[in-house]
Design an enzyme around this catalytic site. Structure first.
Site, short mmCIF file in Angstrom:
data_model
loop_
_atom_site.label_atom_id
_atom_site.label_comp_id
_atom_site.label_asym_id
_atom_site.label_seq_id
_atom_site.Cartn_x
_atom_site.Cartn_y
_atom_site.Cartn_z
N ASN A 11 27.11 32.44 50.99
CA ASN A 11 26.64 32.14 52.27
C ASN A 11 25.21 33.00 52.38
O ASN A 11 24.49 32.38 53.45
CB ASN A 11 27.78 33.04 53.51
CG ASN A 11 28.80 32.13 53.47
OD1 ASN A 11 28.89 31.01 53.78
ND2 ASN A 11 29.85 32.80 53.14
N LYS A 15 24.05 33.88 43.09
CA LYS A 15 24.00 34.89 42.00
C LYS A 15 23.81 34.07 40.76
O LYS A 15 24.72 33.02 40.69
CB LYS A 15 24.94 35.75 42.12
CG LYS A 15 25.10 36.67 43.33
CD LYS A 15 26.11 37.56 43.11
CE LYS A 15 26.08 38.48 44.16
NZ LYS A 15 27.27 39.50 44.20
N GLY A 96 38.77 27.93 48.86
CA GLY A 96 37.43 27.82 48.62
C GLY A 96 37.15 28.18 47.13
O GLY A 96 37.96 29.09 46.26
N ASP A 98 35.08 29.45 45.46
CA ASP A 98 34.33 30.83 45.07
C ASP A 98 35.45 31.70 44.81
O ASP A 98 35.67 32.64 43.97
CB ASP A 98 33.55 31.26 46.05
CG ASP A 98 33.97 31.43 47.55
OD1 ASP A 98 34.87 30.38 47.84
OD2 ASP A 98 33.67 32.53 48.16
#
Length: 249
Positions: A11, A15, A96, A98
């Protein structure tokens, strides 16, 4: 020998970690924020030979980033991507990517362990991974530190808007309103970590923390708990490299 590139678009930051050809070690890592990320990604890669790249995102398209990478193999992690971890989530299409990547990364770091995986960033996610058999069991989502502070200001008449930073001193209880807000937000997250950790079936779960607030909040944990806690700054990337290698077998 060609290297592997992993890109975790979050968000508030992206990285990027380059791994060795066998995926066992980090070669280089960076965190990108703000505009011009595609160009800065190219500058970061430089002349390193990339053989394969994988990316995931919580919101934005990863296509521009993957298009900027000169690699023969490119992969975007989606809900339908094969992963080396069983998924017990009732609605896998809403999970999600992630969160799944972080769970895979945690399972790779601590195989056969019952884990609590905490991503403490813009939002806080608390996910549970069983060790035997290895399976993502589900988890909870809560506001992150900044979101808590903004909500307290927005939904009340008189509480001020305050900002907490990773180096903000934190007492146990606030001695003024600003301090009370900051301590309440940070120690509230710590209390959640401790509570979910305590819900292990036979014993407290091992904890893996990641996300921007992980280093600071880990220091607020009781000393007796810290030996069971690991802070990993690139846990999602660790999961991405595991997923990439799994799909290239």
């Amino acid at each position: 020998m060609d290297l592997n590139l992993t890109i975790d678009v979050g968000n508030s930051s992206t990285k990027v970690v380059i791994y060795s050809a066998d995926g066992t070690s980090e070669v280089a890592a960076t965190t990108l924020r703000g505009p011009g990320i595609v160009n800065r990604l190219g500058n970061f890669i430089g002349g390193r030979p990339i053989g394969a790249a994988i990316a995931c995102s919580v919101a934005k398209s990863v296509e521009p980033l993957l298009n900027a990478v000169d690699a023969p193999v490119k992969m975007e992690l989606t809900h339908s991507s094969p992963v080396p971890l069983a998924n017990g989530y009732a609605t896998p299409a809403t999970l999600g990517v992630d969160r799944m990547a972080a769970a895979v990364g945690a399972a790779a770091l601590e195989p056969s362990a019952d884990l609590l995986v905490c991503d403490l960033g813009t939002a806080c996610t608390y996910d549970v991974v069983s060790g035997s058999p290895a399976c993502f069991l589900g988890g909870n989502i809560a506001p992150g530190v900044g979101m808590r502070l903004r909500a307290l200001h927005h939904y009340t008449e008189r509480l001020p808007l305050v900002n907490a930073h990773v180096d903000t001193p934190v007492s146990m209880f606030g001695s003024d309103t600003t301090d009370a807000l900051i301590c309440g937000a940070l120690r509230g997250v710590v209390a959640e970590v401790l509570y979910y950790r305590s819900l292990g079936v036979d014993s407290p779960r091992r904890v893996i923390l990641t996300g921007g607030w992980a280093p600071e909040l880990s220091r607020l944990l009781p000393e007796s708990v810290r030996p069971t806690v690991t802070v990993h700054p690139h846990l999602v990337n660790q999961g991405l490299i595991s997923i990439l290698l799994y799909n290239r077998q």
